[in-house]
Scaffold this motif. Structure first.
Motif, PDB file in Angstrom:
ATOM      1  N   ASP A   1       0.844  -1.338  -0.002  1.00  0.00           N
ATOM      2  CA  ASP A   1       0.085   0.089   0.130  1.00  0.00           C
ATOM      3  C   ASP A   1       0.962   1.139  -0.154  1.00  0.00           C
ATOM      4  N   GLU A   2       1.992   1.077   0.765  1.00  0.00           N
ATOM      5  CA  GLU A   2       2.680   2.430   0.792  1.00  0.00           C
ATOM      6  C   GLU A   2       3.414   2.934  -0.348  1.00  0.00           C
ATOM      7  N   LEU A   3       3.449   1.791  -1.412  1.00  0.00           N
ATOM      8  CA  LEU A   3       4.332   2.316  -2.562  1.00  0.00           C
ATOM      9  C   LEU A   3       3.086   2.547  -3.694  1.00  0.00           C
ATOM     10  N   PHE A   4       2.069   1.699  -3.685  1.00  0.00           N
ATOM     11  CA  PHE A   4       1.203   1.634  -4.782  1.00  0.00           C
ATOM     12  C   PHE A   4      -0.398   2.047  -4.649  1.00  0.00           C
ATOM     13  N   SER A   5      -0.848   2.326  -3.271  1.00  0.00           N
ATOM     14  CA  SER A   5      -2.246   2.512  -3.213  1.00  0.00           C
ATOM     15  C   SER A   5      -2.728   3.456  -3.892  1.00  0.00           C
ATOM     16  N   ILE A   6      -2.181   4.710  -4.198  1.00  0.00           N
ATOM     17  CA  ILE A   6      -2.729   5.679  -4.916  1.00  0.00           C
ATOM     18  C   ILE A   6      -2.603   5.376  -6.267  1.00  0.00           C
ATOM     19  N   GLN A   7      -1.473   4.710  -6.915  1.00  0.00           N
ATOM     20  CA  GLN A   7      -1.402   4.475  -8.348  1.00  0.00           C
ATOM     21  C   GLN A   7      -2.244   3.394  -8.588  1.00  0.00           C
ATOM     22  N   ILE A   8      -2.540   2.461  -7.726  1.00  0.00           N
ATOM     23  CA  ILE A   8      -3.600   1.357  -8.154  1.00  0.00           C
ATOM     24  C   ILE A   8      -5.067   2.007  -8.535  1.00  0.00           C
ATOM     25  N   GLU A   9      -5.471   3.062  -7.891  1.00  0.00           N
ATOM     26  CA  GLU A   9      -6.699   3.705  -8.058  1.00  0.00           C
ATOM     27  C   GLU A   9      -6.694   4.319  -9.388  1.00  0.00           C
ATOM     28  N   THR A  10      -5.510   4.741 -10.013  1.00  0.00           N
ATOM     29  CA  THR A  10      -5.781   5.341 -11.221  1.00  0.00           C
ATOM     30  C   THR A  10      -5.328   4.333 -12.391  1.00  0.00           C
ATOM     31  N   TYR A  11      -5.088   2.977 -11.911  1.00  0.00           N
ATOM     32  CA  TYR A  11      -4.902   2.332 -13.184  1.00  0.00           C
ATOM     33  C   TYR A  11      -5.896   1.743 -14.066  1.00  0.00           C
ATOM     34  N   VAL A  12      -5.262   1.779 -15.334  1.00  0.00           N
ATOM     35  CA  VAL A  12      -6.276   1.900 -16.449  1.00  0.00           C
ATOM     36  C   VAL A  12      -6.395   0.249 -17.125  1.00  0.00           C
ATOM     37  N   LEU A  13      -7.488  -0.236 -17.082  1.00  0.00           N
ATOM     38  CA  LEU A  13      -7.591  -1.536 -17.659  1.00  0.00           C
ATOM     39  C   LEU A  13      -7.938  -1.520 -19.008  1.00  0.00           C
ATOM     40  N   GLY A  14      -8.850  -0.382 -19.520  1.00  0.00           N
ATOM     41  CA  GLY A  14      -9.519  -0.293 -20.531  1.00  0.00           C
ATOM     42  C   GLY A  14     -10.515  -1.306 -20.942  1.00  0.00           C
ATOM     43  N   LYS A  15     -10.727  -1.669 -22.068  1.00  0.00           N
ATOM     44  CA  LYS A  15     -11.965  -2.610 -22.596  1.00  0.00           C
ATOM     45  C   LYS A  15     -10.945  -3.964 -22.558  1.00  0.00           C
ATOM     46  N   THR A  16     -10.571  -4.589 -21.442  1.00  0.00           N
ATOM     47  CA  THR A  16      -9.968  -5.736 -21.374  1.00  0.00           C
ATOM     48  C   THR A  16     -11.031  -6.610 -20.519  1.00  0.00           C
ATOM     49  N   PRO A  17     -12.083  -7.270 -21.246  1.00  0.00           N
ATOM     50  CA  PRO A  17     -12.927  -8.212 -20.259  1.00  0.00           C
ATOM     51  C   PRO A  17     -12.390  -9.594 -19.700  1.00  0.00           C
ATOM     52  N   TYR A  18     -11.266  -9.991 -20.175  1.00  0.00           N
ATOM     53  CA  TYR A  18     -10.869 -11.189 -19.815  1.00  0.00           C
ATOM     54  C   TYR A  18      -9.727 -11.342 -18.461  1.00  0.00           C
ATOM     55  N   THR A  19      -9.435 -10.117 -17.692  1.00  0.00           N
ATOM     56  CA  THR A  19      -8.564 -10.199 -16.504  1.00  0.00           C
ATOM     57  C   THR A  19      -9.302  -9.258 -15.560  1.00  0.00           C
ATOM     58  N   GLY A  20      -8.676  -9.901 -14.253  1.00  0.00           N
ATOM     59  CA  GLY A  20      -9.251  -9.222 -12.818  1.00  0.00           C
ATOM     60  C   GLY A  20      -8.386  -7.694 -12.833  1.00  0.00           C
ATOM     61  N   THR A  21      -8.973  -7.199 -11.801  1.00  0.00           N
ATOM     62  CA  THR A  21      -8.464  -5.752 -11.472  1.00  0.00           C
ATOM     63  C   THR A  21      -7.351  -5.886 -10.349  1.00  0.00           C
ATOM     64  N   PRO A  22      -6.452  -5.009 -10.637  1.00  0.00           N
ATOM     65  CA  PRO A  22      -5.451  -5.080  -9.293  1.00  0.00           C
ATOM     66  C   PRO A  22      -6.132  -4.874  -7.971  1.00  0.00           C
ATOM     67  N   GLN A  23      -7.164  -4.225  -8.074  1.00  0.00           N
ATOM     68  CA  GLN A  23      -7.872  -4.146  -6.378  1.00  0.00           C
ATOM     69  C   GLN A  23      -8.365  -5.575  -6.227  1.00  0.00           C
ATOM     70  N   ASN A  24      -8.893  -6.287  -6.969  1.00  0.00           N
ATOM     71  CA  ASN A  24      -9.177  -7.605  -6.839  1.00  0.00           C
ATOM     72  C   ASN A  24      -8.156  -8.733  -6.201  1.00  0.00           C
ATOM     73  N   ILE A  25      -6.887  -8.546  -6.998  1.00  0.00           N
ATOM     74  CA  ILE A  25      -5.986  -9.521  -6.711  1.00  0.00           C
ATOM     75  C   ILE A  25      -5.132  -9.063  -5.332  1.00  0.00           C
ATOM     76  N   VAL A  26      -5.171  -7.794  -5.276  1.00  0.00           N
ATOM     77  CA  VAL A  26      -4.896  -7.288  -3.838  1.00  0.00           C
ATOM     78  C   VAL A  26      -5.695  -7.857  -2.683  1.00  0.00           C
ATOM     79  N   LYS A  27      -7.013  -7.684  -2.909  1.00  0.00           N
ATOM     80  CA  LYS A  27      -8.022  -8.092  -1.832  1.00  0.00           C
ATOM     81  C   LYS A  27      -7.861  -9.675  -1.519  1.00  0.00           C
TER      82      LYS A  27
END
Length: 160
Positions: free
Chosen positions: A8-34
Motif C-alpha cells: 500500500d505504501e508504494l502503490f495504493s494511490i497508483q492502483i486507484e488510477t490504473y487503467v484496464l480499458g476494454k479488457t474483459p478477460y482479466t481481474g482488476t489489481p484491486q481484486n488481486i490485492v483483496k
C-alpha cells in the motif's frame, strides 16, 4: 522494469488510477490485492518502470491455484489477472516481466517454484501471442472459465 510484491505504501494511490480499458478477460489489481490479503497462498505483484510508476499487475496463487487446472505440487504457481495498464501497452512490458520472473519468485516467495501455469481465454489471441513470446507453451485441452474456454499455458524455469 521491476517486479515487486504489492505494498500500500508504494502503490495504493497508483492502483486507484490504473487503467484496464476494454479488457474483459482479466481481474482488476484491486481484486488481486483483496484476495492476497485474505489468502496466504496468494501474492499481488506490481510491475513498475524505472521511475517506480505502476505499469502492470498480476497475482501468483500457490497450492489450490494450480490445482484448479490439474497441477499439483509445490513447484507450481498460477498466474492470475495479468494486465498492463492501458497507457503502457505495446511496449513489451508483459513479455519483459516474465524474463526474470523465477528469480523474483525465488527471492520473494518460494525457491521451490519451477513452473508457472495460467489460463488464457481462447478468444484473447493477443494475450496468447504475448505469453508464447514470454516462453509459455500451450498445453493440451481446455478448462471452462467464467467467460469461456481457457487455454492452459505453462512456463518452466530453464536450467541454469
Amino acid at each position: 522494469m521491476t517486479l515487486q510484491l504489492y505494498s500500500d505504501e508504494l502503490f495504493s494511490i497508483q492502483i486507484e488510477t490504473y487503467v484496464l480499458g476494454k479488457t474483459p478477460y482479466t481481474g482488476t489489481p484491486q481484486n488481486i490485492v483483496k484476495h492476497a490479503m485474505f489468502d496466504s497462498d496468494r501474492f499481488a505483484v506490481a510491475i513498475s518502470d524505472e521511475d517506480g510508476k505502476l505499469i502492470g499487475f498480476f497475482g501468483l496463487h500457490l497450492g489450490a491455484g494450480p490445482q484448479t487446472y490439474g497441477y499439483i505440487g509445490e513447484e507450481y504457481a498460477l498466474v492470475r489477472g495479468m494486465s498492463i495498464d492501458e497507457r503502457h501497452r505495446g511496449n513489451g512490458y508483459g513479455v519483459k516481466c516474465f524474463e526474470h520472473v523465477f528469480e523474483f519468485i525465488h527471492e520473494e516467495i518460494s525457491d521451490t517454484i519451477t513452473s508457472l501455469i495460467l489460463g488464457v481465454n481462447e478468444q484473447n489471441i493477443s494475450a496468447q501471442k504475448a505469453y508464447e513470446k514470454a516462453g509459455f507453451k500451450k498445453k493440451p485441452g481446455f478448462v471452462q472459465g467464467k467467460l469461456g474456454k481457457l487455454i492452459i499455458m505453462e512456463k518452466q524455469k530453464s536450467a541454469s
